[in-house]
Structures are given as C-alpha cells and as structure tokens.
Scaffold this active site. Structure first.
Site: not given
Ligand code: PAF
Length: 288
Positions: A37, A61, A178
């Site tokens: 990140h 999700q 990474v």
């Molecule tokens: O990759 C992620 O962390 C998640 O799938 C995202 C893109 C933030 C959507 O919730």
C-alpha cells in the site's frame, strides 16, 4: 493529513484542491497497510498533486463472515503510515455511509473475468462486491488516477474493464507486487501466519519462480510449466486451490507459452488464504 468520514466532506476537500488546479490520486484500501500500500501511496504522490486514501473494509466482498471478522483493523496505525507515505486526505467512511438503508444496487462485470480463478473459488459475488464499492469510491472521490496492486491481478483486470465499460473518467495504474525479502508477497493477511505456516507460505512465490525458471530454460508447454510450479508447492506441503497458466488480459487458459502469460496461484496455508501471481514473457523486451 485530514481524516474525513462522509462523502460530503471528501467531495468538498477534493473540490477545493481541483479548483486550485491540483490533480487527485486515489489509493483505495481496506486498511491493515503494508509496504505494498505504501508503495502505491508513493506512486500516487509522484503522479498526482494530492493523494487521497480510502480506508473501508468492504463487507460485500467477503464471502465468509469469519474472514470479515478476522480482518485486521487498526485505523490509528494506518493513518500514521498513510501520512508518512504522503497521503493528504484519509477518507474512512463507516458502513452506513457507503451502504445506507435501502441500498440495493450492484455493479457487475460479467463473464470469465469474474467467474474464473478467484471468481470460481470465492464465487463471482466477491468481484461484484469489489466492483460495486470501487464504483462508489470513484464516484465519491472523483480522482484523476486510481491505484491498485498487481498482487490482485484479476481484481486489477476487472477494474480496468469496469472503468472502460462504464466510461469512467479515471486512469487506472497498477503497481508492482511488493515482496518480503524471502519472496512472500506482502498482504494484510500475512500477520495471521504462524511460524511454520509463515515458512510454508514462501512456497507460493517459490512455485512461481519455478514456473518462470522453466520458461527461461525453454519450456513452452503450459502443463509442464504448471507441473514445475506444483512440484515446488508440494515440497512446501502447500495444496493449491488453483494454479493456472492464463492469458494476462482475458484470463483464458493457455496451452502454450508464447508472448505473455500470467501464472496465478491461490492456496490456504493454515487458516490463511493467500494469492500470488507472476507475469512471464517470452518477448525479448518484456510485454509484447
Ligand atoms: O484490494 C483491496 O484492498 C480491495 O479489494 C479494494 C480495492 C480496496 C475494494 O474494497
């Protein structure tokens, strides 16, 4: 860095930056920040004037309630890390702000991009949750550029398709995976790996290396390349959910290694589900 929790607040801050002629980069995250990140945040800072990071653990999700409950959450630590990597606006809405009462819209990318690999194992609803929340985040923040990681290669392809199909006015940038020094791809789930499982988890990246080495050694049969990777997983006592050699744009299975292929793997190591992938090319100067 400003932290805001409502769509109205983030829009107001972004509107003021845009009015001053500054470009906006968005790094969508679910928190539990790691070097992957931070690398996206720095990339966003190099490409855009103002970096916005969203922090939202998207319930739609997750297909297992236990996985959602176990998802690591530490907003204070994430805020500090984001600030140090150049984030100017942290957008951390709560669930009701994103999914208010009465919410009943789903954004779906149809077809093999969402039904194969992760879609086949987690169910396509996983990607429908991702595309719905990403559509909302892009509408909420309205960035010029949005940044995603290559570790989630299928997610990145699905989001590119979403943005193209719906003519969304945003550029998608996909940052390199990474890795830890021993090759393990950085993931928010890695903190849940225990000692022995942590060592076994390196089997995924080692398997991908084995696939790559087989291609470098001249192997062009996809089954043989996959077999080399599987043998390495077996050495690490890792049983893959899938290990696939596919086209990097369509995710269709490939029988022959010719040009670019994506080798993607998913496996449970102990209680933790991990994914990784490598893009292999036989084109002399990289992607053809
Ligand atoms: O990759 C992620 O962390 C998640 O799938 C995202 C893109 C933030 C959507 O919730």
């Amino acid at each position: 860095m400003r932290t805001v929790r409502t769509v109205a607040e983030v829009r107001e801050l972004v509107r003021a930056e845009r009015a001053a002629g500054r470009s906006i980069g968005l790094v969508p995250t679910m928190g539990a920040l790691h070097d992957g990140h931070l690398s996206l945040l720095r990339q966003a800072g190099a490409a855009c004037d103002v970096v916005v990071m969203s922090l939202f653990v998207n319930p739609t999700q997750f297909n297992e309630g236990a996985d959602l409950d176990a998802y690591p959450r530490d907003e204070a630590a994430d805020a500090q890390a984001a600030r140090s990597a150049g984030c100017a606006i942290l957008f951390a809405p709560d669930v009701k702000e994103v999914y208010p009462d009465g919410f009943c819209t789903t954004v779906e990318v149809a077809g093999p991009l969402t039904s194969t690999l992760e879609g086949a194992h987690r169910g396509p609803s996983h990607f429908h949750g991702v595309t719905t929340v990403v559509t909302k985040l892009l509408n909420m923040v309205q960035p010029d550029v949005a940044f995603f990681g290559q570790k989630d290669a299928q997610q990145a392809l699905v989001i590119r398709r979403l943005v193209r199909d719906l003519d969304m006015p945003v550029r998608i940038v996909v940052g390199d995976t990474v890795r830890e020094p021993d090759g393990l791809a950085r993931s928010s789930r890695n903190v849940r790996l225990s000692g022995e499982d942590r060592a076994r988890a390196t089997g995924l990246s080692r398997a991908l290396r084995a696939a790559e080495q087989a291609v470098v050694a001249g192997e062009r049969d996809a089954d043989a390349v996959a077999a080399a990777a599987r043998a390495t997983l077996t050495d690490f006592a890792v049983d893959p959910e899938y290990l696939a050699v596919v086209d990097p744009e369509t995710l269709a299975p490939r029988t022959e290694i010719d040009g670019d292929v994506l080798v993607a793997v998913a496996a449970r190591v102990g209680a933790v589900r991990l994914i990784d992938n490598v893009l292999i090319t036989t084109t002399p100067n990289g992607r053809g």
